[in-house]
Motif scaffolding. Structure first.
Motif, short mmCIF file in Angstrom:
data_model
loop_
_atom_site.label_atom_id
_atom_site.label_comp_id
_atom_site.label_asym_id
_atom_site.label_seq_id
_atom_site.Cartn_x
_atom_site.Cartn_y
_atom_site.Cartn_z
N ALA A 1 -0.23 64.67 26.21
CA ALA A 1 0.88 65.10 27.07
C ALA A 1 0.81 66.60 27.33
O ALA A 1 1.06 67.07 28.45
N ARG A 2 0.47 67.38 26.30
CA ARG A 2 0.38 68.84 26.47
C ARG A 2 -0.78 69.23 27.37
O ARG A 2 -0.71 70.19 28.13
N ASN B 1 4.11 51.16 22.26
CA ASN B 1 3.34 51.87 21.25
C ASN B 1 3.22 51.00 20.01
O ASN B 1 3.73 49.86 20.01
N GLN C 1 -2.72 54.35 24.37
CA GLN C 1 -3.71 55.39 24.15
C GLN C 1 -5.14 54.85 24.18
O GLN C 1 -6.10 55.62 24.06
N GLN D 1 0.40 60.72 28.04
CA GLN D 1 1.82 60.91 27.78
C GLN D 1 2.18 60.51 26.36
O GLN D 1 1.50 59.70 25.72
N ASP D 2 3.26 61.14 25.89
CA ASP D 2 3.83 60.79 24.59
C ASP D 2 4.67 59.53 24.78
O ASP D 2 5.61 59.52 25.59
N THR D 3 4.35 58.48 24.06
CA THR D 3 5.03 57.19 24.27
C THR D 3 6.11 56.93 23.23
O THR D 3 6.63 55.82 23.17
N TYR D 4 6.46 57.93 22.41
CA TYR D 4 7.42 57.70 21.33
C TYR D 4 8.75 58.41 21.59
O TYR D 4 8.78 59.53 22.10
N PHE E 1 0.88 58.83 17.62
CA PHE E 1 1.89 59.81 18.02
C PHE E 1 1.24 61.17 18.28
O PHE E 1 1.52 61.83 19.30
N GLY F 1 -0.85 61.09 21.46
CA GLY F 1 0.01 61.09 22.64
C GLY F 1 0.58 62.47 22.91
O GLY F 1 0.63 62.91 24.08
N ARG F 2 1.03 63.16 21.87
CA ARG F 2 1.57 64.51 22.04
C ARG F 2 0.50 65.46 22.60
O ARG F 2 0.75 66.28 23.49
#
Length: 576
Positions: free
Chosen positions: A29-30, A128, A178, A35-38, A22, A25-26
């Protein structure tokens, strides 16, 4: 160490890896590199289905291991325990298991009845590590067939159990976006890249890459596909729900419906055996479904408030702890106790899904949870918990009805006052019936008054007993039940009070049924179902008390009672 305990010990590792994924991913994404997958609801639903799978496995696992052990004992060709416990024996056992798993997994995509179980693992539209925990609760019903060659070969049940757990645990880490391609590793083993293909609904990826640990089976048997375009996840008939029970039942229900409507008896059977999506021509013509279009795929993400999300998250963590405790001790529990906990934990999971879907309010979810705890604590003999949760459940129901009434323009109406009076009478009856036997008649009187109030509620807008046939049927059922109790030993001092009670509850059910026939809407139908559940609950209670003890009586009596109260408080509507 037992399998349930191994899963409990592995759970912190699972959640640590989920937290790392998580965070990665965050961060990506930033930075715009990933990308955030959650999403909270999706992760809770996936992990919740995994929890449901594990607690139901306490029951279905007996089927799988029991049949395997019986076949091993009867027909094992080479039952050499010394061989199977050498390092090369363990390695062969793992490869043998993975080979059998490949064919189970493949047939799970090529036969509709097996897909009905396996579909649970594919329903998430995200990919995920929480998706890895999303498992079926019905797979063991037929899945054991594919492992019988191992029993026939002579692999001891203990070795089978260990390698099956190793194979399952390995597959956890491959459920991630990821981790990219891994070169030579991808050619031999199931990897994140290979398994992403398996979960995709893209035309080029559909029904590929079945391997559990080894991907060589797919290369050997022509089912391999390399990842070469962006994956779209989920199923071609999206679940569109956070309900864990419906997630396990949706495909079975669809197959049963198509089988029922098929005109040919052969087609009624083929529906279950043919590949997923196959339908008899006559059924497809009468009940057409739109063709799958990947461009039309939209993720199911119903909007709920932040408060509901926090509530669901906290409740989920509490439930996770309860499931861990259950799994730790489940192998030593009698089957009856395990069944009770399974029912209670399932009800709580269902309530959490209802909140995240916007189908239940927080108060309604608390009502379901309190009712589940009250029922389980009574069935399991936990008086301290029962005496707290039984009145709590009806107190929450009173709160729901009163808050709903006060939120309407004009405040509380006659309808609301009668409904609250019925719930308060039920609450008083609950409290009195938890006391000594001398309070049985006062408790009966409270429920009698509650049912009279419900009759008043159901009369508004339709009049008394708008369908005389419904009254005749419920009175006949009540008379038969009363005769059964009389012959079974109903005490003379209680014959008149019980007769009055039977008369009133039969009238309540008739009033609710008549209302449903007149209004012909779903809410009235659910209320009528609730009234019928009331009759069933009271019949079970009386049978257990006056005729003969019923197995797990408190479970059946209270479960039907709380279903009745919940349906009434949730669906009762004032007349227009």
């Amino acid at each position: 160490m037992r399998p349930g305990q191994i899963i409990v010990l592995a759970t912190p590792v699972f959640f640590l890896l989920i937290a790392i994924e998580f965070a990665v991913g965050r961060l990506r994404a930033r930075r715009g590199t990933g990308q955030d997958t959650y999403r909270l609801a999706d992760a809770v639903n996936s992990i919740g289905l995994g929890m449901l799978s594990q607690i139901s496995a306490v029951l279905t696992g007996l089927l799988r291991i029991g049949i395997y052990t019986a076949v091993y004992s009867a027909v094992a060709l080479f039952p050499g325990t010394d061989f199977w416990t050498t390092w090369y024996g363990w390695l062969l056992a793992l490869v043998f298991y993975d080979f059998c798993y490949y064919w189970l997994h493949r047939m799970g995509h090529e036969s509709a009845v097996l897909w009905a179980a396996h579909v649970v693992h594919h329903q998430s539209q995200h990919y995920n590590l929480s998706t890895a925990l999303r498992q079926t609760s019905s797979g063991a019903l037929l899945g054991w067939i594919f492992y019988l060659p191992m029993a026939a070969a002579g692999m001891p049940p203990l070795v089978f159990a260990v390698v099956s757990l190793v194979d399952l645990l390995y597959q956890f880490w491959v459920h991630t976006e990821q981790v990219g391609k891994l070169g030579w590793f991808d050619r031999w083993f199931c990897s994140p890249s290979n398994h992403r293909v398996h979960h995709a609904v893209n035309d080029r990826y559909l029904d590929r890459n079945y391997g559990g640990i080894l991907i060589v089976w797919d290369r050997l048997f022509g089912s391999f596909k390399e990842e070469d375009e962006r994956c779209v996840y989920g199923t071609r008939s999206p679940l569109a729900s956070w309900d864990p029970l419906w997630a396990n039942a949706e495909v079975y229900w669809g197959l049963a419906r198509d089988s029922w409507h098929a005109r040919s008896w052969a087609d009624k059977l083929r529906v279950w055996l043919k590949p997923p999506g196959w339908r008899p021509a006559d059924v497809a013509a009468r009940f057409p479904k739109p063709a799958f279009d990947i461009a039309q795929v939209r993720r199911y993400e119903p909007e709920v408030g932040r408060g509901a999300q926090w509530f669901a998250g906290v409740q989920f963590l509490l439930l996770l702890a309860a499931v861990a405790v259950f799994l730790w001790f489940s192998d030593g529990m009698p089957l009856s106790r395990s069944s009770v906990w399974l029912a209670a934990l399932t009800a709580a999971l269902w309530a959490i899904g209802g909140v995240l879907q916007g189908r239940l309010s927080i108060a309604e979810a608390l009502l379901v949870e309190a009712a589940a705890l009250a029922t389980a604590s009574a069935a399991l003999g936990l008086p301290w918990l029962h005496h707290a949760t039984k009145p709590l459940a009806l107190a929450i129901a009173v709160f729901i009805a009163a808050r709903r009434a006060l939120a309407r323009p004009g405040g509380m109406t006659r309808f609301d006052a009668l409904l609250v009076a019925g719930l308060v009478g039920s609450l008083a009856g609950d409290v009195l019936l938890m006391g000594p036997a001398s309070l049985f008649v006062p408790g009966l009187v409270c429920f009698l008054l509650a049912h009279l109030a419900y009759i008043g509620v159901f009369r508004l807008g339709v009049g008394f007993f708008p369908r005389p046939a419904a009254l005749a049927v419920t009175l006949a059922i009540g008379a038969a039940m009363y005769a059964f109790l009389w012959l079974g030993g109903l005490p003379a001092a209680l014959r008149i009070p019980v007769a009055l009670y039977v008369l009133v509850i039969a009238c309540m059910a008739a009033q609710a049924l008549g209302r449903a026939f007149v209004l012909r809407d779903a809410a009235a139908g659910w209320v009528a179902a609730g009234a019928c559940f009331f009759m069933l609950s009271d019949s079970l209670l009386a049978t257990n008390r006056f005729v003969a003890p019923l197995p797990l009586a408190q479970l059946w009596v209270l479960a039907t009672y709380y279903v009745a109260q919940t349906l009434i408080v949730r669906h009762a509507r004032p007349p227009d």
